[in-house]
Design a protein around this motif. Structure first.
Motif, PDB file in Angstrom:
ATOM      1  N   ASN A 102      -5.436  -1.233   3.859  1.00 46.26           N
ATOM      2  CA  ASN A 102      -4.959  -0.638   2.606  1.00 46.26           C
ATOM      3  C   ASN A 102      -5.376   0.830   2.508  1.00 46.26           C
ATOM      4  O   ASN A 102      -4.561   1.697   2.188  1.00 46.26           O
ATOM      5  CB  ASN A 102      -5.506  -1.435   1.423  1.00 46.26           C
ATOM      6  CG  ASN A 102      -5.158  -0.801   0.086  1.00 46.26           C
ATOM      7  OD1 ASN A 102      -4.009  -0.483  -0.201  1.00 46.26           O
ATOM      8  ND2 ASN A 102      -6.167  -0.601  -0.747  1.00 46.26           N
TER       9      ASN A 102
ATOM     10  N   ASP B 222       2.378   1.549  -3.529  1.00 50.65           N
ATOM     11  CA  ASP B 222       1.357   1.919  -4.510  1.00 50.65           C
ATOM     12  C   ASP B 222       1.058   3.413  -4.457  1.00 50.65           C
ATOM     13  O   ASP B 222       0.954   4.082  -5.484  1.00 50.65           O
ATOM     14  CB  ASP B 222       0.055   1.134  -4.264  1.00 50.65           C
ATOM     15  CG  ASP B 222       0.114  -0.271  -4.825  1.00 50.65           C
ATOM     16  OD1 ASP B 222       1.183  -0.663  -5.339  1.00 50.65           O
ATOM     17  OD2 ASP B 222      -0.895  -0.992  -4.746  1.00 50.65           O
ATOM     18  N   GLU B 223       0.922   3.918  -3.223  1.00 52.55           N
ATOM     19  CA  GLU B 223       0.560   5.332  -3.069  1.00 52.55           C
ATOM     20  C   GLU B 223       1.713   6.247  -3.462  1.00 52.55           C
ATOM     21  O   GLU B 223       1.505   7.305  -4.068  1.00 52.55           O
ATOM     22  CB  GLU B 223       0.119   5.604  -1.633  1.00 52.55           C
ATOM     23  CG  GLU B 223      -0.688   6.881  -1.479  1.00 52.55           C
ATOM     24  CD  GLU B 223      -1.936   6.914  -2.358  1.00 52.55           C
ATOM     25  OE1 GLU B 223      -2.224   7.994  -2.920  1.00 52.55           O
ATOM     26  OE2 GLU B 223      -2.616   5.880  -2.516  1.00 52.55           O
TER      27      GLU B 223
ATOM     28  N   ARG C   1      -2.673   3.975   2.742  1.00 55.06           N
ATOM     29  CA  ARG C   1      -2.574   4.865   1.575  1.00 55.06           C
ATOM     30  C   ARG C   1      -2.846   6.318   1.971  1.00 55.06           C
ATOM     31  O   ARG C   1      -2.166   7.240   1.507  1.00 55.06           O
ATOM     32  CB  ARG C   1      -3.526   4.393   0.472  1.00 55.06           C
ATOM     33  CG  ARG C   1      -3.105   3.075  -0.147  1.00 55.06           C
ATOM     34  CD  ARG C   1      -4.086   2.613  -1.210  1.00 55.06           C
ATOM     35  NE  ARG C   1      -3.827   3.304  -2.452  1.00 55.06           N
ATOM     36  CZ  ARG C   1      -3.543   2.692  -3.601  1.00 55.06           C
ATOM     37  NH1 ARG C   1      -3.431   1.390  -3.654  1.00 55.06           N
ATOM     38  NH2 ARG C   1      -3.348   3.383  -4.683  1.00 55.06           N
TER      39      ARG C   1
ATOM     40  N   SER D 257       0.814  -1.221   0.000  1.00 61.47           N
ATOM     41  CA  SER D 257       0.000   0.000   0.000  1.00 61.47           C
ATOM     42  C   SER D 257       0.847   1.270   0.000  1.00 61.47           C
ATOM     43  O   SER D 257       0.534   2.238  -0.698  1.00 61.47           O
ATOM     44  CB  SER D 257      -0.955   0.002   1.200  1.00 61.47           C
ATOM     45  OG  SER D 257      -1.766  -1.147   1.184  1.00 61.47           O
TER      46      SER D 257
ATOM     47  N   ARG E 262       0.001   9.244   1.792  1.00 61.07           N
ATOM     48  CA  ARG E 262      -0.227  10.451   0.991  1.00 61.07           C
ATOM     49  C   ARG E 262      -0.077  11.706   1.853  1.00 61.07           C
ATOM     50  O   ARG E 262       0.591  12.663   1.457  1.00 61.07           O
ATOM     51  CB  ARG E 262      -1.619  10.400   0.350  1.00 61.07           C
ATOM     52  CG  ARG E 262      -1.992  11.612  -0.496  1.00 61.07           C
ATOM     53  CD  ARG E 262      -3.216  11.337  -1.332  1.00 61.07           C
ATOM     54  NE  ARG E 262      -2.905  10.508  -2.475  1.00 61.07           N
ATOM     55  CZ  ARG E 262      -2.621  10.970  -3.694  1.00 61.07           C
ATOM     56  NH1 ARG E 262      -2.572  12.270  -3.911  1.00 61.07           N
ATOM     57  NH2 ARG E 262      -2.370  10.142  -4.679  1.00 61.07           N
TER      58      ARG E 262
END
Length: 389
Positions: free
Chosen positions: A372, A325-326, A376, A322, A380
């Motif tokens: 998740n 991905d972010e 995330r 996660s 962020r």
């Protein structure tokens, strides 16, 4: 006719799967296709393959297609499908990217005799849940990442105790022989030298994170200790895996840089009349100059992350996926620099807010999905805030 389900039919793997089927169309019947937003391409696929059932997960796109296609059964998610509607398929391809692909993968296992999974995030975050469903519904599983398919094709005839070493190869990405500058452009980061891939996986290849995920994935799928895995740089991407056995044999699996090869093998496995993808002639120039190299930590610092992976399955695997991905999304949005992906990833996985998940086992799908979202959001918030400073 072989009945087929394809999750993520408008993505790279989904499209290649349909290209294989199209060449042998009279032997297949497509039961179900799915997409998130790409309803333009999905509409073409529906027409070409005369598909009667589709899933569109994006709410707005679902409404658009629902009005446009009156004779097609359209579902907003996989749970809403009528259980009687989709008979047990012979083969399902799970190619929805990200953790978002985990729930559909689990939902579709009960509806197919064989499932090929190309979604590494699902396998990393929810392997225990997937494995449970595979056993419960007696569904055959085949990994279709080129590396994992190569390993599987070798070790399926051996015991775990026969295996001494498993080597996964990495091309080294676009920056193997270049100095990575501070302001790496998106175009440079996704310019993979050998494979034609999506932006996300291309960036993971450039940082080497893709290979870290593949080792974690292989550790789970094949139930082999992390200490038995190694990464070797192989710029030509011709060899995909090397398995060293305790009996002295070393088995090398090589094929063209074409994902259709593992995909078609998974589709036609066990068939008498196999219509495999035609590959090129054996390239002697490549075989005579394989040029394997050790993966250097200085060049690819994410390799150190392997030391953080727990022996037993834990929610920390979801945390790792996660966060990465972010961070990749933030780079794609031009909110952080390319080099920030690795540095911020290293910092965040050592943060107490995330380290605590090392000691927690995944219990269910909802827990993984909730974690998740949490990771995330935190990634962020913390990354953009520190970047502005």
């Amino acid at each position: 006719m072989k009945k087929i389900i394809i999750l993520g039919s408008t993505g790279s793997i989904g499209k290649q799967t349909l290209e294989i089927i199209k060449k042998d169309k009279n032997k297949f019947k497509i039961l179900l296709l799915s997409t998130d937003k790409n309803i333009k391409l999905l509409s073409k696929q529906i027409k070409t393959f005369k598909v009667k059932n589709i899933v569109v997960t994006n709410k707005e796109k679902y409404k658009v297609l629902k009005k446009r296609l009156k004779k097609i059964r359209i579902f907003p998610d996989f749970k809403k499908m009528d259980k009687k509607l989709i008979a047990k398929a012979d083969y399902a391809m799970s190619a929805i990217s990200g953790v978002e692909g985990l729930r559909p993968t689990i939902d579709i296992i009960k509806k197919t005799k064989r499932i090929a999974i190309a979604n590494k995030e699902s396998l990393i975050c929810g392997w225990s849940l997937i494995q449970k469903e595979l056993k419960k519904h007696k569904t055959e599983f085949i990994p279709v990442d080129s590396e994992h398919f190569s390993i599987w094709s070798v070790i399926k005839d051996y015991k775990k105790s026969d295996i001494e070493k498993v080597i996964l190869t990495a091309s080294g990405g676009p920056f193997l022989n270049k100095k990575i500058k501070k302001n790496v452009s998106l175009r440079d980061a996704i310019s993979h030298p050998n494979w034609s891939m999506g932006k996300k996986i291309s960036i993971d290849s450039a940082t080497m994170m893709n290979k870290i995920f593949e080792i974690i994935e292989a550790k789970k799928i094949f139930d082999i200790g992390l200490n038995k895995f190694e990464i070797l740089i192989h710029p030509k991407s011709y060899v995909h895996a090397i398995v060293k056995l305790k009996n002295g044999l070393i088995k090398i699996v090589a094929h063209d840089t074409d994902m259709k090869i593992p995909i078609s093998n998974s589709i036609y496995l066990g068939d008498n009349n196999q219509n495999f993808v035609k590959s090129k002639k054996i390239n002697m120039n490549i075989l005579n100059s394989l040029n394997f190299q050790k993966a250097k930590i200085k060049k690819f610092p994410v390799i150190k992350i392997l030391n953080k992976i727990t022996i037993k399955e834990s929610l920390f695997d979801t945390v790792l996926v996660s966060i990465n991905d972010e961070l990749v999304n933030l780079f794609l949005e031009n909110k952080i620099k390319f080099l920030d992906i690795t540095s911020k990833l290293s910092y965040l996985i050592n943060s107490p807010i995330f380290l605590k998940f090392k000691h927690q086992k995944p219990k269910n799908l909802a827990q993984i999905e909730k974690l998740n979202e949490f990771v995330r959001l935190k990634t962020r918030t913390l990354s953009v805030k520190s970047h502005k400073k």
